[in-house]
Enzyme design. Structure first.
Site, mmCIF file in Angstrom:
data_model
loop_
_atom_site.group_PDB
_atom_site.id
_atom_site.type_symbol
_atom_site.label_atom_id
_atom_site.label_comp_id
_atom_site.label_asym_id
_atom_site.label_seq_id
_atom_site.Cartn_x
_atom_site.Cartn_y
_atom_site.Cartn_z
ATOM 1 N N TYR A 135 -15.487 -31.698 37.140
ATOM 2 C CA TYR A 135 -14.273 -31.748 36.319
ATOM 3 C C TYR A 135 -14.142 -33.048 35.524
ATOM 4 C CZ TYR A 135 -9.477 -31.538 34.740
ATOM 5 O OH TYR A 135 -8.356 -31.550 33.943
ATOM 6 N N LYS B 200 -14.524 -33.506 31.237
ATOM 7 C CA LYS B 200 -13.518 -34.041 30.330
ATOM 8 C C LYS B 200 -14.044 -35.264 29.567
ATOM 9 C CE LYS B 200 -10.401 -30.962 31.122
ATOM 10 N NZ LYS B 200 -10.051 -29.973 30.064
#
Length: 243
Positions: A163, A167
């Site tokens: 994750y 990003k």
């Protein structure tokens, strides 16, 4: 803004839904894109205004192409694209030394490849706009500066791949699109909405009080920038976020 058309992915709930609602309040025609048309239609009715459900799965090129064709046929152009759809993946399986590649692939497929496929499919329509805007919904966890700064609370978070890495990659992607599309007058920025109390965060082991509406504010601000506004940046409520 009555003739402005916006598309928001992953918009049937959470921050995406709030972004769609706020853009509709500004008089925009909003295409509420999600994987389940029925849920999208329900959300569109609940929001009200000129909001329309659009079937689009950011991991499925077929639905992306079909969505772009539908937007082109119905509206002729696209003024605002918000790449909001994203997943966290199995957080418990993201310790760097033990994470499987399947976890990385799943998260990157949605959080990075998805925005690439959607943006590229919508670019011909965005280029027809007099003021195209693209907003990639990122996360403060994508900031390498914050994650490595001993004085910042994020440096104390458990180590996690997938994750946060996705990003950071999305932020880098934002810069590259901004460079390419500057000549077209299309502004491309990344937004850090902060941790909000949504289904996305409901399983975290601490209480979050920030609302999805509060998180949507920076996304809407970047989606409605005036000509000459910033491009290739990463922003939260307080301003620029360090890379």
């Amino acid at each position: 803004m009555t003739e402005t058309t916006a598309l928001v992915t992953g918009a049937n709930k959470g921050i995406g839904r709030e972004v769609a609602a706020r853009l509709a309040e500004r008089g925009m025609t909003v295409l509420l894109a999600c994987r389940d048309r029925r849920r999208g239609e329900l959300a569109a009715r609940e929001i009200g205004g000129d909001v329309h459900a659009l079937l689009l799965d950011v991991t499925d090129e077929g639905t992306i192409r079909a969505a772009a064709a539908e937007v082109g046929e119905r509206f002729g152009r696209l003024d605002v694209l918000v790449n909001n759809a994203g997943i966290s993946g199995d957080v418990s399986a993201q310790t760097p030394s033990g994470a499987g590649l399947d976890v990385l692939r799943e998260v990157f497929e949605t959080n990075v490849m998805g925005p690439v496929m959607v943006t590229n499919a919508m670019l011909p329509l965005l280029r027809r706009s007099a003021a195209g805007r693209v907003v990639n919904v990122s996360s403060g966890l994508g900031s390498l500066s914050n994650m490595s700064d001993a004085a910042h609370y994020m440096s104390g978070l458990p180590p996690m791949v997938a994750y946060p890495m996705s990003k950071t990659a999305l932020n880098a992607l934002t810069v590259q699109y901004a460079k390419e599309l500057a000549a077209d007058g299309i502004l491309v920025n990344a937004a850090a909405p902060g941790a909000c109390a949504t289904d996305f965060t409901k399983d975290l082991p601490f209480v979050i009080t920030r609302t999805a509406s509060e998180g949507a504010a920076i996304v809407v601000r970047l989606a409605t920038l005036e000509a000459g506004g910033p491009t290739g940046g990463f922003f939260d409520d307080q301003g620029a976020v360090p890379w």
